[in-house]
Design a protein around this motif. Sequence first.
Motif, short mmCIF file in Angstrom:
data_model
loop_
_atom_site.label_atom_id
_atom_site.label_comp_id
_atom_site.label_asym_id
_atom_site.label_seq_id
_atom_site.Cartn_x
_atom_site.Cartn_y
_atom_site.Cartn_z
N ILE A 62 71.48 19.46 -22.66
CA ILE A 62 70.50 19.01 -21.95
C ILE A 62 70.51 17.51 -22.54
O ILE A 62 70.00 17.39 -23.92
CB ILE A 62 69.18 19.47 -21.83
CG1 ILE A 62 69.42 20.91 -21.18
CG2 ILE A 62 68.11 18.85 -21.09
CD1 ILE A 62 67.85 21.66 -21.49
N GLU A 63 70.63 16.46 -21.87
CA GLU A 63 70.36 15.13 -22.31
C GLU A 63 68.85 14.69 -22.00
O GLU A 63 68.54 15.03 -20.62
CB GLU A 63 71.11 14.05 -21.36
CG GLU A 63 72.83 14.56 -21.56
CD GLU A 63 73.22 14.44 -23.17
OE1 GLU A 63 72.58 13.49 -23.79
OE2 GLU A 63 74.04 15.29 -23.67
N ALA A 64 68.11 14.06 -23.01
CA ALA A 64 66.89 14.00 -22.56
C ALA A 64 66.34 12.71 -23.24
O ALA A 64 67.31 12.05 -24.09
CB ALA A 64 65.87 15.15 -23.13
N THR A 65 65.08 12.11 -22.94
CA THR A 65 64.48 10.82 -23.39
C THR A 65 63.26 11.27 -24.25
O THR A 65 62.49 11.97 -23.56
CB THR A 65 64.13 9.76 -22.52
OG1 THR A 65 65.80 9.67 -21.67
CG2 THR A 65 63.92 8.56 -22.82
N VAL A 66 63.02 10.61 -25.22
CA VAL A 66 61.67 10.56 -25.87
C VAL A 66 60.54 9.86 -25.20
O VAL A 66 60.88 8.63 -24.84
CB VAL A 66 61.85 10.21 -27.40
CG1 VAL A 66 60.54 10.21 -28.00
CG2 VAL A 66 62.93 10.73 -28.23
N ALA A 67 59.49 10.82 -24.89
CA ALA A 67 58.30 10.14 -24.24
C ALA A 67 57.20 10.14 -24.85
O ALA A 67 56.11 10.11 -24.36
CB ALA A 67 58.33 11.10 -22.99
N ALA A 68 57.23 9.80 -26.09
CA ALA A 68 56.09 9.75 -27.26
C ALA A 68 56.26 8.35 -27.88
O ALA A 68 57.47 7.96 -28.11
CB ALA A 68 55.95 10.69 -28.20
N ILE A 69 55.29 7.67 -28.45
CA ILE A 69 55.57 6.35 -29.18
C ILE A 69 56.25 6.60 -30.37
O ILE A 69 57.33 5.80 -30.64
CB ILE A 69 54.19 5.78 -29.46
CG1 ILE A 69 53.31 5.41 -28.54
CG2 ILE A 69 54.39 4.55 -30.49
CD1 ILE A 69 53.86 4.13 -27.83
N VAL A 70 56.06 7.80 -31.23
CA VAL A 70 56.83 7.94 -32.18
C VAL A 70 57.17 9.72 -32.21
O VAL A 70 55.94 10.38 -31.97
CB VAL A 70 56.33 7.72 -33.50
CG1 VAL A 70 57.13 8.27 -34.75
CG2 VAL A 70 56.52 6.27 -33.51
N LEU A 71 58.15 10.34 -32.10
CA LEU A 71 58.20 11.73 -32.41
C LEU A 71 58.90 12.18 -33.50
O LEU A 71 60.11 11.70 -33.98
CB LEU A 71 59.01 12.16 -31.11
CG LEU A 71 59.12 13.58 -30.82
CD1 LEU A 71 57.98 14.23 -30.47
CD2 LEU A 71 60.46 13.92 -29.48
N ASN A 72 58.24 13.12 -34.43
CA ASN A 72 58.68 13.59 -35.51
C ASN A 72 59.94 14.59 -35.18
O ASN A 72 59.88 15.37 -34.46
CB ASN A 72 57.66 14.18 -36.34
CG ASN A 72 56.70 13.37 -36.88
OD1 ASN A 72 56.63 12.23 -37.35
ND2 ASN A 72 55.10 13.80 -36.85
N ILE A 73 60.90 14.41 -36.18
CA ILE A 73 62.16 15.36 -36.38
C ILE A 73 61.79 16.30 -37.44
O ILE A 73 61.74 15.63 -38.45
CB ILE A 73 63.33 14.70 -36.27
CG1 ILE A 73 63.64 13.61 -35.26
CG2 ILE A 73 64.37 15.76 -36.49
CD1 ILE A 73 65.08 13.10 -35.42
N ARG A 74 61.59 17.50 -37.14
CA ARG A 74 61.39 18.47 -38.19
C ARG A 74 62.54 19.37 -38.70
O ARG A 74 63.31 19.68 -37.79
CB ARG A 74 59.97 19.21 -38.03
CG ARG A 74 58.92 18.37 -37.89
CD ARG A 74 57.62 19.25 -37.70
NE ARG A 74 56.43 18.38 -37.55
CZ ARG A 74 55.71 17.90 -38.47
NH1 ARG A 74 55.87 18.18 -39.70
NH2 ARG A 74 54.58 17.19 -38.32
N GLU A 75 62.63 19.87 -39.81
CA GLU A 75 63.78 20.73 -40.37
C GLU A 75 63.72 21.90 -39.61
O GLU A 75 64.82 22.66 -39.26
CB GLU A 75 63.58 20.94 -41.96
CG GLU A 75 64.88 21.66 -42.58
CD GLU A 75 64.64 21.73 -44.03
OE1 GLU A 75 65.50 21.93 -44.77
OE2 GLU A 75 63.47 21.31 -44.66
#
Length: 330
Positions: A62-75
Motif C-alpha cells: 500500500i502506497e500512502a501519504t502522511v496526513a499529520a504535521i509530524v508523525l512519529n515512527i516507532r520501533e
Amino acid sequence: MITTRLKNLSLIKILPILSVMVLPLLVIPSQIHQTAYAETSDLNAREAADISSKIIDPAENIEATVAAIVLNIREKPSLSSHVVGKLKMGTKITVHKEQAGWAKIVSSSGVQGWVYEYYLTKDAPSDNQTQLGTAIPPSAELMPNSQEPLLGKTIVLDPGHGGIDNGTTSIVGTPEKTLTLSTAKVVEQKLKNSGANVILTRTNDMYISLQQRADSSNQNHADAFISFHYNWSNDASANGLTDFYYQNSKDNPLALDILNEVAKTTRLNIDGTRFDDLYVLRNNSRPSTLIELGFLSNTQDDSVVESSAYADNVAQGVYLGLLDYFSIKK
C-alpha cells in the motif's frame, strides 16, 4: 496570550517589569487543517493479542501519504515504544504490514518502523486493499500505563498571567489568567500520575514576574518548561493553536512534540511552531516552549476551550508530547 494583546498595553505602563516583553505580533493563522485529528492511543496487550497481524503481499504493497504535521515512527507498534524517526506531512511511504491500528512502513528515504495508520491516507485505492485512516482510534483509556519516560523528570508548568495581570478576556468574560491556571493544574495532576516531578510557577491567583517564571525553570534544572496562554485577535476568524520557541536546537523539538499531540487531542486547528523573542523563553536555559491554547476572540475556539473536557484533552496532549520528546532523546 502573548501575540496580539492590544487591550493590555495600559498594563505595561503600570507594571515596569512587563516592559521587557516584546511588542505584540499579529498572528495570522495559516489555517492548516488536519485531515485526521484524534486522540492517539494504543490497544492494551490483551486486546492487541486478539487482533491478528495482516502481512501485505509485496505485489499489493500500500502506497500512502502522511496526513499529520509530524508523525512519529516507532520501533514497535506501541505508543510507549522508542521513537526512531519522524515523518512530515505529505511524505510518501509504503505499508508492508498492519497490526492493531498500526502500520509497518518504509519511507522513501529508507526509514523503517511503525506508525499509527489513522494518520495515513492511501494514495491509490484498489478493490483488494483496505482503506487507511478511516477507523476512529481507540480511546486513550486503553493506552498502556507506561510511565518510564516521565519517571523522575522535572517539568515546570507556567500558568500565564495572574493577580493584577488578567491577560486577555474571552468573549464570554472569562479572564485568561483563570483559564491558564485551571489548565495547568489538570496537566500537573496528569504528569504527576505518570511519575514526573511537577512544579507550578503559581498555584493561585497571584502576580509572578517574568524573571521569577524563568528562574523556576533554571533553578530547578527543569527537563522541560511549558508556559500556558490563550490568544486574542481583532480578527474574529483567527483560530487554533500556536507554539513558540526561542532557541531552535534547544526548544523547538519540545515545542513541536507538544503542539503536535495537543492538536490531536483537542482537535483544534494548528498554526505550527515559530520563533519569538519572549522573555520567559529567552531567559530560560532549559528546554522551553510557550503554547497559545486557542483564541478567546473566536466563537468556536472559545466554546471548545471553556468546555469541561478541554483541560483534560490538553493534559493528555502534553503527556503524549512529553512521551514523544523524551523517547526521541534516548
